[in-house]
Motif scaffolding. Structure first.
Motif, short mmCIF file in Angstrom:
data_model
loop_
_atom_site.label_atom_id
_atom_site.label_comp_id
_atom_site.label_asym_id
_atom_site.label_seq_id
_atom_site.Cartn_x
_atom_site.Cartn_y
_atom_site.Cartn_z
N CYS A 1 -89.11 31.22 25.10
CA CYS A 1 -88.50 30.14 25.87
C CYS A 1 -88.12 28.96 24.98
O CYS A 1 -87.07 28.33 25.16
CB CYS A 1 -89.45 29.67 26.99
SG CYS A 1 -89.64 30.89 28.30
N LEU A 2 -88.98 28.64 23.99
CA LEU A 2 -88.66 27.56 23.06
C LEU A 2 -87.40 27.91 22.26
O LEU A 2 -86.54 27.05 22.02
CB LEU A 2 -89.84 27.32 22.11
CG LEU A 2 -91.06 26.61 22.72
CD1 LEU A 2 -92.19 26.53 21.71
CD2 LEU A 2 -90.67 25.20 23.19
N GLY A 3 -87.29 29.18 21.84
CA GLY A 3 -86.11 29.60 21.09
C GLY A 3 -84.83 29.50 21.90
O GLY A 3 -83.81 28.98 21.43
N VAL A 4 -84.89 29.99 23.17
CA VAL A 4 -83.71 29.91 24.05
C VAL A 4 -83.36 28.46 24.35
O VAL A 4 -82.18 28.06 24.36
CB VAL A 4 -83.96 30.70 25.35
CG1 VAL A 4 -82.83 30.48 26.34
CG2 VAL A 4 -84.09 32.19 25.04
N THR A 5 -84.41 27.65 24.57
CA THR A 5 -84.16 26.22 24.83
C THR A 5 -83.47 25.56 23.64
O THR A 5 -82.56 24.74 23.81
CB THR A 5 -85.50 25.51 25.13
OG1 THR A 5 -86.13 26.15 26.24
CG2 THR A 5 -85.28 24.04 25.45
N GLY A 6 -83.91 25.92 22.44
CA GLY A 6 -83.27 25.37 21.24
C GLY A 6 -81.81 25.76 21.15
O GLY A 6 -80.95 24.93 20.82
#
Length: 255
Positions: free
Chosen positions: A14-19
């Protein structure tokens, strides 16, 4: 451990997609460059089931390759545990070969063996074998002096007992190393499928890459992450159960 692995992956994913979404909306990029959430969910709805089957196909090769690597690593590690000439020679060979990037040999393997199951299995085994071997060599070559001294002094020491003592005392390390090697085996299989194969999630990622479809790649990465997290969680759980079984006296409680 199983759920911990899954939610840790979900947080990272989720952090990667948010980035990526932050970059997309910050730079005003189109869906062609970085897909929006709606496109990602639509792609997941269409592709997720097929990708899970592809990952399971890749995982079957990964598990077999890892089992071969574990067997070979323990076989060579047990032989090379002694400080004899043969033991030193095996250690030097392992250290020197491990320094070479095994992935670079993948094209040669495909030229010699062609596409297919054996090429994927060989590359997966090779990539996770050498890190495993170095860890097993280090563990097997380190005497547990306090315990082994008793058996040596009483003349009861045998090589099987020596191996059991060192494996028992380092069970946590071995469990961690074996669980970690599953990632290497999976990466090796995906690399093999990506270079030249006609099935597996690596092959699907290659098709998505040729189509410049980042949404498909993100969905494929999600499938890989979930499956490998479950697999690692199962390995760690089995290791924990083995440790409890070994540490718990028969008919007694864990001390």
């Amino acid at each position: 451990m199983l759920f911990r692995r899954i939610y840790q992956f979900l947080i990272v994913y989720c952090l990667g997609v948010t980035g990526l979404l932050a970059i997309k909306y910050g730079a005003g990029l189109s869906n062609y460059v970085i897909p929006g959430l709606a496109l990602i969910f639509d792609t997941a709805h269409r592709m997720l089931a097929g990708y899970f089957l592809d990952v399971l196909n890749t995982l079957s090769v990964t598990v077999l390759g890892q089992m071969i690597s574990i067997f070979m690593a323990f076989f060579v590690g047990i032989i090379g545990r002694k400080s004899s000439w043969a033991g030193s020679f095996i250690k030097v060979m392992a250290y020197n070969i491990q320094a070479y990037p095994i992935v670079a040999l993948a094209p040669i393997i495909f030229i010699l063996m062609g596409d297919g199951f054996l090429s994927r299995l060989l590359i997966a085994s090779m990539i996770c074998y050498f890190p495993l071997l170095l860890s097993v060599l280090g563990i097997m070559a380190s005497p547990i002096k306090d315990i082994e001294h008793f058996y040596i002094a009483t003349g009861r020491m045998r090589w099987q007992l020596e191996v059991k003592i060192r494996a028992f005392e380092n069970l946590n390390k071995l469990t961690t190393v074996i669980a970690g090697s599953s990632t290497l085996a999976m990466a090796g299989t995906i690399v093999a499928e990506f270079i030249a194969a006609d099935q597996g999630i690596g092959y699907s990622i290659r098709i998505a890459l040729y189509q410049s479809d980042l949404a498909c790649i993100l969905v494929a990465l999600f499938s890989i992450g979930i499956i490998i997290s479950v697999y690692q969680g199962i390995l760690e759980t089995v290791g924990e159960q083995m440790k409890n079984k070994w540490f718990t006296p028969k008919g007694g409680d864990l001390i």
